[in-house]
Motif scaffolding. Structure first.
Motif, PDB file in Angstrom:
ATOM      1  N   LEU A  49     -63.207  60.447  68.198  1.00 25.78           N
ATOM      2  CA  LEU A  49     -63.693  59.213  68.820  1.00 25.78           C
ATOM      3  C   LEU A  49     -63.827  58.093  67.800  1.00 25.78           C
ATOM      4  O   LEU A  49     -63.456  56.939  68.062  1.00 25.78           O
ATOM      5  CB  LEU A  49     -65.038  59.452  69.507  1.00 25.78           C
ATOM      6  N   MET A  50     -64.341  58.427  66.624  1.00 22.51           N
ATOM      7  CA  MET A  50     -64.486  57.413  65.582  1.00 22.51           C
ATOM      8  C   MET A  50     -63.124  56.912  65.105  1.00 22.51           C
ATOM      9  O   MET A  50     -62.952  55.733  64.793  1.00 22.51           O
ATOM     10  CB  MET A  50     -65.284  57.980  64.408  1.00 22.51           C
ATOM     11  N   ALA A  51     -62.145  57.805  65.042  1.00 23.62           N
ATOM     12  CA  ALA A  51     -60.792  57.391  64.662  1.00 23.62           C
ATOM     13  C   ALA A  51     -60.221  56.416  65.688  1.00 23.62           C
ATOM     14  O   ALA A  51     -59.599  55.403  65.322  1.00 23.62           O
ATOM     15  CB  ALA A  51     -59.892  58.619  64.525  1.00 23.62           C
ATOM     16  N   HIS A  52     -60.430  56.709  66.967  1.00 25.94           N
ATOM     17  CA  HIS A  52     -59.948  55.832  68.039  1.00 25.94           C
ATOM     18  C   HIS A  52     -60.639  54.472  67.968  1.00 25.94           C
ATOM     19  O   HIS A  52     -59.989  53.419  68.072  1.00 25.94           O
ATOM     20  CB  HIS A  52     -60.209  56.499  69.393  1.00 25.94           C
ATOM     21  N   ILE A  53     -61.946  54.468  67.771  1.00 25.69           N
ATOM     22  CA  ILE A  53     -62.689  53.210  67.657  1.00 25.69           C
ATOM     23  C   ILE A  53     -62.212  52.420  66.444  1.00 25.69           C
ATOM     24  O   ILE A  53     -62.037  51.196  66.506  1.00 25.69           O
ATOM     25  CB  ILE A  53     -64.205  53.489  67.556  1.00 25.69           C
ATOM     26  N   SER A  54     -61.968  53.117  65.339  1.00 27.93           N
ATOM     27  CA  SER A  54     -61.533  52.443  64.116  1.00 27.93           C
ATOM     28  C   SER A  54     -60.204  51.729  64.304  1.00 27.93           C
ATOM     29  O   SER A  54     -60.057  50.554  63.948  1.00 27.93           O
ATOM     30  CB  SER A  54     -61.439  53.454  62.968  1.00 27.93           C
ATOM     31  N   VAL A  55     -59.219  52.434  64.857  1.00 30.92           N
ATOM     32  CA  VAL A  55     -57.903  51.798  65.018  1.00 30.92           C
ATOM     33  C   VAL A  55     -57.980  50.639  66.009  1.00 30.92           C
ATOM     34  O   VAL A  55     -57.314  49.616  65.831  1.00 30.92           O
ATOM     35  CB  VAL A  55     -56.832  52.844  65.431  1.00 30.92           C
ATOM     36  N   ALA A  94     -66.467  43.016  63.611  1.00 27.81           N
ATOM     37  CA  ALA A  94     -65.349  43.850  64.071  1.00 27.81           C
ATOM     38  C   ALA A  94     -64.752  44.620  62.906  1.00 27.81           C
ATOM     39  O   ALA A  94     -64.469  45.821  63.016  1.00 27.81           O
ATOM     40  CB  ALA A  94     -64.281  42.979  64.733  1.00 27.81           C
ATOM     41  N   LEU A  95     -64.557  43.926  61.779  1.00 23.17           N
ATOM     42  CA  LEU A  95     -64.052  44.602  60.585  1.00 23.17           C
ATOM     43  C   LEU A  95     -65.011  45.699  60.148  1.00 23.17           C
ATOM     44  O   LEU A  95     -64.589  46.798  59.785  1.00 23.17           O
ATOM     45  CB  LEU A  95     -63.851  43.587  59.458  1.00 23.17           C
ATOM     46  N   VAL A  99     -64.223  49.726  59.703  1.00 25.03           N
ATOM     47  CA  VAL A  99     -64.385  50.419  58.423  1.00 25.03           C
ATOM     48  C   VAL A  99     -65.410  51.535  58.524  1.00 25.03           C
ATOM     49  O   VAL A  99     -65.181  52.656  58.035  1.00 25.03           O
ATOM     50  CB  VAL A  99     -64.782  49.415  57.318  1.00 25.03           C
ATOM     51  N   VAL A 100     -66.539  51.267  59.156  1.00 25.62           N
ATOM     52  CA  VAL A 100     -67.592  52.293  59.279  1.00 25.62           C
ATOM     53  C   VAL A 100     -67.103  53.463  60.128  1.00 25.62           C
ATOM     54  O   VAL A 100     -67.349  54.635  59.799  1.00 25.62           O
ATOM     55  CB  VAL A 100     -68.877  51.679  59.881  1.00 25.62           C
ATOM     56  N   SER A 101     -66.393  53.166  61.200  1.00 28.38           N
ATOM     57  CA  SER A 101     -65.862  54.239  62.050  1.00 28.38           C
ATOM     58  C   SER A 101     -64.867  55.092  61.275  1.00 28.38           C
ATOM     59  O   SER A 101     -64.855  56.327  61.405  1.00 28.38           O
ATOM     60  CB  SER A 101     -65.181  53.645  63.288  1.00 28.38           C
ATOM     61  N   LEU A 102     -64.055  54.458  60.462  1.00 28.18           N
ATOM     62  CA  LEU A 102     -63.107  55.197  59.629  1.00 28.18           C
ATOM     63  C   LEU A 102     -63.851  56.077  58.625  1.00 28.18           C
ATOM     64  O   LEU A 102     -63.458  57.229  58.381  1.00 28.18           O
ATOM     65  CB  LEU A 102     -62.187  54.228  58.893  1.00 28.18           C
ATOM     66  N   PHE A 103     -64.928  55.563  58.069  1.00 34.34           N
ATOM     67  CA  PHE A 103     -65.736  56.342  57.121  1.00 34.34           C
ATOM     68  C   PHE A 103     -66.343  57.563  57.805  1.00 34.34           C
ATOM     69  O   PHE A 103     -66.347  58.665  57.237  1.00 34.34           O
ATOM     70  CB  PHE A 103     -66.837  55.460  56.538  1.00 34.34           C
ATOM     71  N   VAL A 104     -66.855  57.379  59.022  1.00 36.28           N
ATOM     72  CA  VAL A 104     -67.430  58.517  59.764  1.00 36.28           C
ATOM     73  C   VAL A 104     -66.343  59.556  60.052  1.00 36.28           C
ATOM     74  O   VAL A 104     -66.584  60.763  59.963  1.00 36.28           O
ATOM     75  CB  VAL A 104     -68.087  58.040  61.080  1.00 36.28           C
ATOM     76  N   THR A 105     -65.148  59.088  60.377  1.00 37.97           N
ATOM     77  CA  THR A 105     -64.016  60.008  60.584  1.00 37.97           C
ATOM     78  C   THR A 105     -63.762  60.833  59.336  1.00 37.97           C
ATOM     79  O   THR A 105     -63.550  62.056  59.410  1.00 37.97           O
ATOM     80  CB  THR A 105     -62.744  59.227  60.961  1.00 37.97           C
ATOM     81  N   LEU A 106     -63.775  60.182  58.176  1.00 36.90           N
ATOM     82  CA  LEU A 106     -63.559  60.889  56.903  1.00 36.90           C
ATOM     83  C   LEU A 106     -64.652  61.927  56.655  1.00 36.90           C
ATOM     84  O   LEU A 106     -64.368  63.047  56.217  1.00 36.90           O
ATOM     85  CB  LEU A 106     -63.521  59.889  55.755  1.00 36.90           C
TER      86      LEU A 106
END
Length: 300
Positions: A49-55, A94-95, A99-106
């Motif tokens: 979900l975080m990956a989807h939100i990030s993209v 938005a940025l 970025v935060v969503s991508l970090f949570v994905t990681l």
């Protein structure tokens, strides 16, 4: 404090696609001899979900910065959310969301690596690459932009879910992953049709731009047929139960969309109903497969 309207850049109404695709990975585990560790599954779902939100958020931010969002005629299915066009001051937020969503994905990925080992790395690395390069690079190559969405929601999510829960790869998960691969590719293929002129103006390249609508419709049909072939192959090879064939029930919707796209002559208002049906097709087909597999397991 994050202003509530900025949530629009995550495109919440599209996020339902993620748990549906992840459910196919779960279904492949249920069909195997492995049990399900629900705590790990929760981490998988959160990461997806975080990956989807990030993209989504990064795409909104970059399209705002490039000026693309000011040129598109938005529909409920294309052209972005319009959040930053209406409130440009929200762009930094938005940025930040991206970025935060991508970090949570990681973080989710690192946690899963500790439980299942390094075999998950190729899936994770490819997923991150798609997220960070989708708008700036992938969208400028018609072949990559055609297959990247399906790759993310198909093999990466479905096979990734299976591996994260079993530490193994599976031919069943591979077969199941190809259904959203073809359908999600189709989803983005048709959603690009209303944005052809705007996308061309900022240097994007995709088959909606390069081909006639007639050719795009035939590519859509081929991908739909291949998605249904994957279901049938899975049953014939004994990888999927007979009840998975319930996914074929959406074939009538696929044909309606194909006919509608072929008849499209440039007026976006006539295209919108078929874009909506394509969304239904993309969501309902894998959901029916999951329910069919679940029904077989419960009955047995």
């Amino acid at each position: 404090m994050i202003p509530f309207p900025v949530i629009g850049v995550a495109r919440p109404n599209f996020l339902i696609l993620t748990p549906i695709c992840v459910s196919l990975g779960l279904a492949s585990v249920l069909l195997s001899e492995h049990g399900v560790t629900w705590g790990l599954f929760a981490v998988v779902l959160l990461g997806a979900l975080m990956a989807h939100i990030s993209v989504n958020a990064l795409n909104e931010y970059m399209d705002f910065q490039s000026g693309l969002d000011f040129k598109t005629d938005r529909t409920p299915f294309s052209g972005g959310s319009g959040t930053l066009v209406i409130q440009p001051r929200l762009a930094p937020y938005a940025l930040g969301i991206g970025v935060v969503s991508l970090f949570v994905t990681l973080i989710c990925g690192i946690y899963l690596l500790q439980h299942v080992g390094w075999g998950l790395v190729p899936i994770g690395v490819l997923g991150i690459l798609i997220i960070v390069t989708y708008t700036s690079w992938i969208n400028r190559n018609r072949v990559l932009v055609l297959v990247a969405p399906g790759l993310g929601f198909g093999p990466l999510m479905v096979i990734g879910t299976y591996y994260a829960l079993t530490a193994e790869y599976s031919s069943t998960a591979l077969l199941l992953s190809m259904v959203p691969f073809f359908l999600v590719n189709n989803l983005l293929l048709l959603n690009q049709l209303p944005d052809v002129d705007a996308d061309r103006s900022v240097g994007r390249d995709n088959f909606a731009i390069a081909w006639s609508t007639e050719k795009s419709a035939w590519l859509f049909l081929i991908f739909c047929i291949l998605a249904y072939v994957m279901i049938i192959m899975g049953v014939l090879l004994g990888r999927l139960p007979f009840t998975a064939l319930i996914g074929l029930l959406t074939a009538g919707i696929a044909y309606q969309v194909f006919k509608g796209i072929r008849a499209y002559r440039g007026e976006i208002k006539h295209l919108i109903p078929y874009l909506g049906k394509n969304v239904v097709l993309t969501l309902v087909t894998p959901l029916l497969i999951f329910l069919g597999i679940l029904a077989d397991i419960v009955i047995i």
